[in-house]
Design a protein around this motif. Structure first.
Motif, PDB file in Angstrom:
ATOM      1  N   UNK A  72       0.252  -1.413   0.080  1.00 30.96           N
ATOM      2  CA  UNK A  72      -0.592  -0.096  -0.355  1.00 30.96           C
ATOM      3  C   UNK A  72       0.708   1.255   0.000  1.00 30.96           C
ATOM      4  N   UNK A  73       0.155   2.345  -0.821  1.00 36.53           N
ATOM      5  CA  UNK A  73       1.429   3.214  -0.981  1.00 36.53           C
ATOM      6  C   UNK A  73       0.323   4.406  -1.425  1.00 36.53           C
ATOM      7  N   UNK A  74       0.160   4.882   0.744  1.00 37.52           N
ATOM      8  CA  UNK A  74      -1.235   6.520   1.145  1.00 37.52           C
ATOM      9  C   UNK A  74      -0.102   7.843   0.538  1.00 37.52           C
ATOM     10  N   UNK A  75      -1.467   7.988  -0.552  1.00 40.21           N
ATOM     11  CA  UNK A  75      -0.607   9.551  -1.382  1.00 40.21           C
ATOM     12  C   UNK A  75      -0.842  11.166  -0.337  1.00 40.21           C
ATOM     13  N   UNK A  76      -2.153  10.125   0.785  1.00 40.19           N
ATOM     14  CA  UNK A  76      -2.936  11.570   1.439  1.00 40.19           C
ATOM     15  C   UNK A  76      -1.836  10.808   3.044  1.00 40.19           C
ATOM     16  N   UNK A  77      -2.794  11.131   3.813  1.00 37.92           N
ATOM     17  CA  UNK A  77      -2.618  10.834   5.426  1.00 37.92           C
ATOM     18  C   UNK A  77      -3.474  11.236   6.417  1.00 37.92           C
ATOM     19  N   UNK A  78      -4.815  11.036   5.574  1.00 39.74           N
ATOM     20  CA  UNK A  78      -6.099  11.189   6.716  1.00 39.74           C
ATOM     21  C   UNK A  78      -6.086   9.868   8.004  1.00 39.74           C
ATOM     22  N   UNK A  79      -6.579  10.235   9.090  1.00 40.51           N
ATOM     23  CA  UNK A  79      -7.379   9.236   9.357  1.00 40.51           C
ATOM     24  C   UNK A  79      -7.433   8.141   9.615  1.00 40.51           C
ATOM     25  N   UNK A  80      -6.719   7.059   9.534  1.00 38.03           N
ATOM     26  CA  UNK A  80      -7.252   6.029   9.441  1.00 38.03           C
ATOM     27  C   UNK A  80      -7.350   5.438   7.899  1.00 38.03           C
ATOM     28  N   UNK A  81      -6.787   5.966   6.913  1.00 38.01           N
ATOM     29  CA  UNK A  81      -7.001   5.961   5.493  1.00 38.01           C
ATOM     30  C   UNK A  81      -6.482   4.821   5.227  1.00 38.01           C
ATOM     31  N   UNK A  82      -5.542   4.746   5.504  1.00 37.39           N
ATOM     32  CA  UNK A  82      -5.580   2.742   4.460  1.00 37.39           C
ATOM     33  C   UNK A  82      -6.599   1.812   5.592  1.00 37.39           C
ATOM     34  N   UNK A  83      -6.987   1.559   6.958  1.00 39.27           N
ATOM     35  CA  UNK A  83      -8.040   1.453   6.737  1.00 39.27           C
ATOM     36  C   UNK A  83      -9.182   1.250   6.240  1.00 39.27           C
TER      37      UNK A  83
END
Length: 249
Positions: A153-164
């Motif tokens: 996984x490669x998040x491009x933003x950093x939101x709360x619990x984004x990946x989950x």
């Protein structure tokens, strides 16, 4: 904790699952937090520049002075920091994909009492790549077999619990997620693999060193209990670092 990187301005550690980054009123009963443990370990104050959820393990970066902390926070805010995670999820995913679903900030009634409750959803983007799949001859729910995927996984933003939240959105929740996951599959992993954690690990972080301006790349293998699950699923050979990410400054 294992120290992954240390110089005069930065320290990176391998945060274990179940440890808060810093003390919070949301979890008042937690006895320890990474900020205090790292401070005591290296003998000087540390400044958080990003967060990992309590159940997530992996690369956690701290600054050693306020100026460095501000510079790193600016990089994170501008989206200039590359992060990479490893996750085990329910079902067979596509080979690659991008999840671009805005997320509403979830406020805690105590810690966020003064926050704007009418804030619009924030843009959020996650890219993923499937590294492996497995089908197990065990019925879970209404299916005769259970299918799982190993994702980078490669998040491009950093939101709360984004990946989950993003993986739940595409109907491939992360195993071990008691908030956004699937209870039947979580229970299967507890019973068959003695898994007691969220199977999500931050395996790499890449930024510009705030002093030298040179690229800084820090990696960490999944924790031992995560690697045990990977081995049980036959995936021990699927977790080599991505060619864009390596060790050292």
């Amino acid at each position: 904790m294992d120290i992954l990187y240390l110089d005069q301005t930065l320290v990176a550690v391998h945060k274990p699952a179940g440890l808060l980054v810093h003390h919070s009123r949301i979890d008042r009963h937690a006895r320890h937090a990474a900020v205090q443990l790292v401070r005591d370990q290296i003998g000087q104050r540390v400044y958080p520049v990003h967060r990992l959820d309590k159940p997530t393990s992996g690369v956690l970066l701290f600054a050693l002075d306020p100026g460095t902390a501000r510079a790193l926070v600016e990089q994170f805010s501008a989206g200039h920091v590359r992060k990479q995670y490893l996750a085990i999820v329910r079902g067979y995913t596509q080979e690659t994909g991008s999840i671009d679903t805005a997320l509403t900030e979830r406020l805690d009634p105590i810690a966020d009492a003064q926050a704007d409750r009418d804030k619009a959803p924030q843009t959020a983007s996650t890219q993923y790549r499937c590294l492996a799949r497995v089908e197990l001859p065990h019925p879970v729910g209404r299916y005769r077999t259970a299918r799982y995927s190993l994702l980078e996984l490669r998040p491009r933003t950093g939101r709360q619990h984004q990946l989950r939240r993003h993986l739940k959105h595409i109907f491939h929740p992360i195993i071990g997620d008691t908030t956004h996951g699937d209870g039947r599959h979580n229970r299967f992993f507890r019973e068959h693999f003695d898994n007691q954690r969220l199977l999500l690990a931050a395996t790499a972080l890449q930024c510009l060193h705030p002093t030298s301006g040179e690229p800084l790349r820090i990696t960490a293998p999944p924790a031992a209990e995560f690697q045990r699950i990977l081995a049980a699923l036959g995936w021990s050979d699927r977790i080599a670092p991505h060619p864009e990410v390596g060790h050292g400054p």
